[in-house]
Design a protein around this motif. Structure first.
Motif, short mmCIF file in Angstrom:
data_model
loop_
_atom_site.label_atom_id
_atom_site.label_comp_id
_atom_site.label_asym_id
_atom_site.label_seq_id
_atom_site.Cartn_x
_atom_site.Cartn_y
_atom_site.Cartn_z
N GLU A 37 -9.48 3.60 1.34
CA GLU A 37 -9.50 4.48 2.51
C GLU A 37 -8.14 5.10 2.79
O GLU A 37 -8.05 6.26 3.19
CB GLU A 37 -9.94 3.70 3.75
N ILE A 38 -7.07 4.33 2.58
CA ILE A 38 -5.75 4.79 3.03
C ILE A 38 -4.86 5.30 1.92
O ILE A 38 -3.87 5.98 2.20
CB ILE A 38 -5.03 3.66 3.80
N ASP B 55 0.81 -1.21 0.00
CA ASP B 55 0.00 0.00 0.00
C ASP B 55 0.85 1.26 0.00
O ASP B 55 0.49 2.27 -0.63
CB ASP B 55 -0.97 0.00 1.18
N GLN C 157 0.74 4.14 -2.88
CA GLN C 157 0.60 5.58 -2.69
C GLN C 157 1.72 6.34 -3.41
O GLN C 157 1.46 7.36 -4.08
CB GLN C 157 0.62 5.93 -1.20
N ASN D 175 -11.84 9.13 1.67
CA ASN D 175 -10.46 9.19 2.16
C ASN D 175 -10.06 10.65 2.31
O ASN D 175 -10.88 11.56 2.12
CB ASN D 175 -9.51 8.41 1.25
N GLU D 176 -8.81 10.90 2.63
CA GLU D 176 -8.36 12.26 2.95
C GLU D 176 -8.49 13.22 1.78
O GLU D 176 -8.64 14.43 1.98
CB GLU D 176 -6.91 12.24 3.45
N LYS E 281 -10.45 -1.07 1.91
CA LYS E 281 -9.47 -0.52 2.84
C LYS E 281 -8.39 0.25 2.09
O LYS E 281 -7.97 1.33 2.52
CB LYS E 281 -8.83 -1.64 3.68
#
Length: 587
Positions: free
Chosen positions: A303-304, A268, A272, A328-329, A300
Motif C-alpha cells: 500500500e505504501i 519501508d 521505496q 497504491n498511488e 501494508k
C-alpha cells in the motif's frame, strides 16, 4: 480477486479436480506416467518465476494440518489469509474438490490424509520444479526461496543448516532471503551463504557502525548492507529485478546474541528509495520483492511503497491460491504467499512486452506426494544426509490416537503435549511455550518418533527453565504476545501465534486495546483466579535473552512421552475467545 488470477485458479481447480483421489493406491503414479498430466501448466507469457517458502528443513513428505483459527481483525477482517475451513472453501469456490480441500483447509483433514497421504518432499518438489523449468525454458525461469529453510528438523540442527544449503543447490534455487537462517551464529550464516549457489539478498539487514569500524564483514561498507540488497536477472529478453526483504523483527523474535553485529527493520523508506533507484538505474521490465515480512505486513508495504509489481512473501505460512491485489498511488501491487513445509510451489508466469508486464497468470501448486515420482538425485541426497542419524531419528517414543498439530492462533495438540511435559517434568503450576508456526502433524495411529518431536523443537536455543513469576507478570506476558499478534498495525506484528499455555485458562478479546485483551486467568487444577501479587512456578523454553539453564526441551518432552506411552483424550487448554462472532477466521 483479479479476473486474471481467478481464471488461472479455475484452470488449476479443473486440472486437479481430474486427479484421482485414491492416486496413492491402485492408480498411484509411477515414473512411466506423464507428470505433465497434472503439473504441466498451459503455456503463457515469456517469464516464469517459481517460489517456495518456509519449508523449515522438511526434506521428506509430511502431514500438515492447515489452521482452524487464523483471525483477521480491523482492515483484515474477512480478507485472505484470514479465512478458514468451510468459509475458505466457499470463498474460493472449491468445496467438493477433495484434492484442493485437503491442500488448502483443515476440513476433513484426517479422512483426506488417510486417502491421499503426505504432501511436499524435496525429491517430489525437484521433480515438479524441473518439469516446470524444462517445459517453459530454463533460460526464462527463476526459482526463489523465501526463507525459513535452514531450520526445523534434527538434521538441519545437527548440520547447522548445511543439509538444506545442499538441498537448495540441488534444487536449483536462484535467489533466497532469510529469517530462521539467522538463528545460527553469524559466522555459520556467512559460511552457509558462501556455500549457497543462490544469491542471498536483503535490503533491510545492516551492519552496525561500530562493528564496521571494528572490521565486521559487510557486502557494502558505504551503505552498511550486510548482504546484497537486490539482483537483476536476465530471463530471455526480459530483465527482472529481485529485491530482498528479510524478516524485519529477527533480533526481537530471536536471540540477538547469535548475530550481535546486524540490525533488522521494516525499512519501508529504504525500500521505496531502492525501488526508485532500481527503476531509474537498471530499467527493469519487472520489480519483484522476495519477502519474509508476513502476509499482512506485505499487504501494508504494498500500500505504501510504489513501483513494486509483485511481492512473493512468506513467514506466516499462508497458502493463498491467488495473487492478492493491493492498490497504491501508482497502481496495483500483487501479494503472493506459498504456504509452508514444502506443501506448495508458487508459479507466476509473466507476459512482458515493451518493458512492461502486460498480463500474468498465478498458480499455487499443491505438492501431492502420491502423484509425483521422486527425483532420484534428490532422494539419494536426502538418504545420505539422514543416514548418520537414522537410528536416532526413527526411534519410537510413544503412540497417539489424537491428531497432533501446531498451526493456529491458539493452542494446538502438539503444543499441549509440550506444555504438559514442561509442567510434569519441571514440577510447575503453569507452562508457557512459544507460538511458533513451524512444526508438522502426526496422524492418529502413528508412532511418535524422535524425528517427529524434532520438527516441533529443533532450534539453536531450546533450553528450558522453571522459575517463579508473579500473577501480574503472567498477565503482562500474555498481553504482550497478544499485542504482537493482534495489533491493528501490521508493522507492529512480529510474527508467530499466541503463546501456548498449560495449567491455566483465560479470556481474550483480540480486538481490545493493548493491556485490556486478557482477563480471568484461572488455574485449571483448582479453578481459582491467579492473584497479581502471588508467585507461581512457571516452566518454559526458548528464551530470547540470556540462555536458560535447563536441558533442551526435546529431552523434557521425550521423558514425558516415554512415561505416558500413549496419547489419548488430550485436553487442549484453549482460551475463551470473545468478540469474534461471525469472523471467518475461526471455526
Amino acid at each position: 480477486m483479479s479476473k486474471l488470477s481467478r481464471r488461472e485458479f479455475v484452470y488449476m481447480m479443473a486440472l486437479l479436480g481430474a486427479v484421482p483421489v485414491f492416486a496413492n493406491s491402485h492408480t498411484r503414479m509411477t515414473n512411466t506416467n506423464k507428470l505433465e498430466d497434472y503439473y504441466k501448466l498451459k503455456p503463457f507469457g515469456n517469464v516464469r518465476l517459481m517460489h517456495m517458502t518456509d519449508s523449515h528443513a522438511q526434506l521428506l513428505p509430511v502431514y500438515f494440518r492447515e489452521p482452524s483459527v487464523n483471525l483477521g481483525l480491523f482492515e483484515n477482517f474477512g480478507k485472505p489469509p484470514h479465512i478458514v475451513g468451510e468459509k475458505f472453501l466457499d470463498y474460493y469456490g472449491i468445496k467438493g474438490n477433495k484434492r484442493l480441500e485437503y491442500a488448502y483447509s483443515c476440513v476433513n483433514f484426517e479422512k483426506h490424509a488417510e486417502v491421499m497421504g503426505r504432501t511436499g518432499g524435496f525429491a517430489q518438489i525437484k521433480t515438479v520444479v524441473d518439469s516446470l523449468r524444462n517445459n517453459f525454458g530454463k533460460e526464462k525461469t527463476l526459482l526463489l526461496d523465501g526463507g525459513d529453510t535452514w531450520q526445523g528438523s534434527a538434521t538441519a540442527l545437527y548440520t547447522r543448516g548445511k543439509d538444506m544449503v545442499g538441498a537448495m543447490n540441488l534444487l536449483g534455487v536462484d535467489v533466497a532471503v532469510g529469517h530462521w537462517e539467522f538463528t545460527y551464529n553469524a559466522q555459520e550464516v556467512l559460511e552457509n551463504v558462501k556455500m549457497l549457489d543462490a544469491e542471498f539478498i536483503a535490503q533491510n539487514v545492516k551492519v552496525k557502525e561500530d562493528a564496521l569500524f571494528n572490521g565486521a564483514q559487510a557486502y557494502d561498507e558505504d551503505t552498511g548492507h550486510a548482504f546484497k540488497p537486490y539482483t537483476i536477472k536476465k530471463l530471455g529478453n526480459a530483465r527482472v529485478a529481485i529485491i530482498g526483504q528479510a524478516f524485519p523483527y529477527t533480533t526481537i523474535a530471536n536471540p540477538q546474541r547469535f548475530i550481535p553485529d546486524w540490525t533488522f527493520s521494516i525499512n519501508d523508506d529504504g525500500m521505496q528509495e531502492l525501488v526508485d533507484e532500481v527503476r531509474e538505474k537498471e530499467k527493469p521490465d519487472a520489480v519483484i520483492v522476495l519477502s519474509h515480512n508476513g502476509y499482512d505486513t506485505d499487504k501494508k508495504m504494498a500500500e505504501i511503497v510504489t513501483g513494486i509489481d509483485f511481492i512473493m512473501g512468506g513467514h506466516t505460512h499462508d497458502g493463498v491460491p491467488e495473487a492478492y491485489p493491493v492498490k497504491n498511488e501508482s497502481g496495483v501491487t500483487y501479494v503472493c504467499n506459498a504456504g509452508s513445509n514444502g506443501k506448495f510451489v508458487n508459479v507466476l508466469d509473466l507476459d512482458i512486452q515493451n518493458g512492461k508486464i502486460k498480463d500474468f497468470k498465478f498458480t499455487l501448486l499443491p505438492i501431492f506426494s502420491d502423484l509425483i515420482p521422486e527425483d532420484k538425485s534428490m532422494k539419494k541426497y536426502i538418504q545420505d544426509v539422514r543416514a548418520p542419524y537414522l537410528k536416532d531419528l526413527t526411534r519410537e517414543i510413544a503412540t497417539t490416537e489424537e491428531t497432533l498439530f501446531r498451526r493456529g492462533n491458539f493452542n494446538g495438540s502438539w503444543d499441549q503435549i509440550i506444555c504438559d511435559a514442561l509442567m510434569d517434568v519441571k514440577g510447575a503450576d503453569i507452562s508457557l511455550s512459544p507460538g511458533f508456526r513451524w512444526g508438522t502433524s502426526v496422524m492418529p495411529g502413528q508412532a511418535i518418533t524422535f524425528d517427529d518431536l524434532m520438527t516441533q523443537t529443533a532450534m539453536t536455543y531450546p533450553e528450558t527453565y522453571a522459575r517463579d513469576i508473579s500473577g501480574k507478570d503472567i498477565k503482562l506476558i500474555l498481553e504482550d504476545v497478544a499485542d504482537n499478534l493482534f495489533n491493528p498495525d501490521p508493522f507492529y506484528q512480529q510474527g508467530g501465534d499466541m503463546v501456548r499455555t498449560g495449567g491455566i485458562s483465560y479470556k481474550i478479546d483480540p480486538s481490545a486495546k493493548m493491556g485490556e485483551r486478557i482477563s480471568e486467568i484461572t488455574l485449571t487444577k483448582t479453578g481459582k483466579r491467579i492473584e497479581a501479587s502471588k508467585s507461581y512456578k512457571v516452566a518454559g523454553w526458548s528464551t530470547v535473552g540470556a540462555k536458560s539453564p535447563g536441558e533442551p526441551v526435546w529431552e523434557t518432552v521425550e521423558t514425558y512421552l516415554k512415561n505416558v506411552k500413549h496419547i489419548a483424550n488430550l485436553k487442549v487448554d484453549t482460551p475463551d475467545i470473545v468478540g469474534v462472532k461471525g469472523n471467518p477466521g475461526i471455526i
